[in-house]
Each structure stands twice: as C-alpha cells, then as structure tokens.
Scaffold this motif. Structure first.
Motif, short mmCIF file in Angstrom:
data_model
loop_
_atom_site.label_atom_id
_atom_site.label_comp_id
_atom_site.label_asym_id
_atom_site.label_seq_id
_atom_site.Cartn_x
_atom_site.Cartn_y
_atom_site.Cartn_z
N ARG A 258 0.81 -1.22 0.00
CA ARG A 258 0.00 0.00 0.00
C ARG A 258 0.85 1.27 0.00
NH1 ARG A 258 -2.53 3.48 3.42
NH2 ARG A 258 -1.43 2.72 5.25
N VAL A 259 2.03 1.22 0.59
CA VAL A 259 2.84 2.43 0.79
C VAL A 259 3.94 2.58 -0.25
CG1 VAL A 259 4.19 3.73 2.47
CG2 VAL A 259 2.37 2.23 3.26
N ARG B 37 13.74 11.27 3.26
CA ARG B 37 14.63 11.21 4.43
C ARG B 37 14.32 10.01 5.31
NH1 ARG B 37 13.39 16.66 4.73
NH2 ARG B 37 12.12 16.25 6.57
N ILE B 38 13.03 9.74 5.51
CA ILE B 38 12.64 8.62 6.37
C ILE B 38 13.06 7.29 5.73
CG2 ILE B 38 10.68 7.36 7.34
CD1 ILE B 38 9.32 10.07 7.78
N VAL B 39 12.82 7.13 4.44
CA VAL B 39 13.20 5.89 3.75
C VAL B 39 14.71 5.70 3.81
CG1 VAL B 39 13.28 4.72 1.52
CG2 VAL B 39 11.18 5.84 2.26
N ARG C 157 4.20 5.59 -2.87
CA ARG C 157 2.86 5.72 -3.41
C ARG C 157 2.12 6.83 -2.67
NH1 ARG C 157 0.57 -0.26 -4.45
NH2 ARG C 157 1.15 -0.21 -6.63
N ARG C 158 0.97 7.18 -3.16
CA ARG C 158 0.22 8.29 -2.59
C ARG C 158 -0.07 8.14 -1.10
NH1 ARG C 158 -4.21 9.91 -6.92
NH2 ARG C 158 -2.72 11.04 -8.17
N SER C 159 -0.31 6.92 -0.66
CA SER C 159 -0.65 6.71 0.76
C SER C 159 0.53 6.98 1.69
CB SER C 159 -1.18 5.30 0.98
OG SER C 159 -0.19 4.36 0.65
N SER D 203 7.67 -0.96 8.54
CA SER D 203 7.04 -2.26 8.33
C SER D 203 6.78 -2.53 6.85
CB SER D 203 5.74 -2.38 9.13
OG SER D 203 4.78 -1.46 8.68
N ALA D 204 6.43 -1.48 6.07
CA ALA D 204 6.20 -1.65 4.63
C ALA D 204 7.49 -2.03 3.91
CB ALA D 204 5.62 -0.37 4.04
#
Length: 116
Positions: free
Chosen positions: A26-27, A61-63, A85-87, A98-99
């Motif tokens: 989803r992410v 930055r988070i990724v 993705r948009r979400s 988690s994604a």
C-alpha cells in the motif's frame, strides 16, 4: 557502513525499472535487480503525486534513514529502487519501516529470511 551508495542517474533507474523484479504494497513499490558489485545501491523515487516538496523530502529522508539503520540486514549485490505511493503522505515512521521490511521479505533479500 556510514553511507550507502545511491542510484543517481536516470539511466541507472531505467535499467532497474526495465530489468528488475517488482513487488508492491500500500505504501511503496520496490524494484530490485542484481548488480555486478559487492554492495547494494539504492534509489528513492517520490513523485509530485505524493505531495509538495516538504512531504516528498520527508518521505525520502525517512526511507533513507530506515535503509541506513537496517543496511546490514539486507543481502548485498542488488540495485534497489523504492517508489513511494500516494498513501505515503499520511503514513508515519513505523508504517514506512514495516512496509519496507514487508517488501524486502517478498524479494527474499533479508539475511534473516534464509532461516525460515
């Protein structure tokens, strides 16, 4: 390792897009392709559809931080492109983490994944 190598040129991204294997949730969508190096290279793609520049840079930055913290847990020798993705706009750090782990397990490139 303090800093990992990045995919920077469009040609490098296109090579992964065209010859890599893709999995998504989803992410994020994650595309990986074996490289001839002994280390991984990572590319992060966040389009304008995700949000304005502040949101896009926050996601990037988070990724990058998640991958930096867990770099030793990932098998080496791959080019990895992570596409937000948009979400991702509404998601927080734990959701991102988690994604990303979910996608790494789907690609079977987590070192702990071999034990299962």
């Amino acid at each position: 390792m303090n800093q990992f190598k990045s995919l920077k040129k469009n040609q490098e991204f296109q090579s992964v897009y065209q010859g890599g294997k893709s999995r998504a949730n989803r992410v994020f969508a994650m595309i990986i392709k074996k490289n001839d190096l002994c280390s991984n290279r990572i590319g992060i793609s966040v389009s304008k559809k995700v949000g304005n520049s502040v949101i896009r840079h926050r996601v990037t930055r988070i990724v990058r931080e998640i991958m930096r913290l867990h770099w030793e847990e990932v098998e080496q020798g791959f080019d990895i492109v992570i596409v937000a993705r948009r979400s991702a706009r509404e998601s927080d750090y734990n959701t991102f983490e988690s994604a990303i782990f979910h996608l790494l397990k789907l690609h079977h490139i987590l070192k702990d994944d071999d034990l299962e």
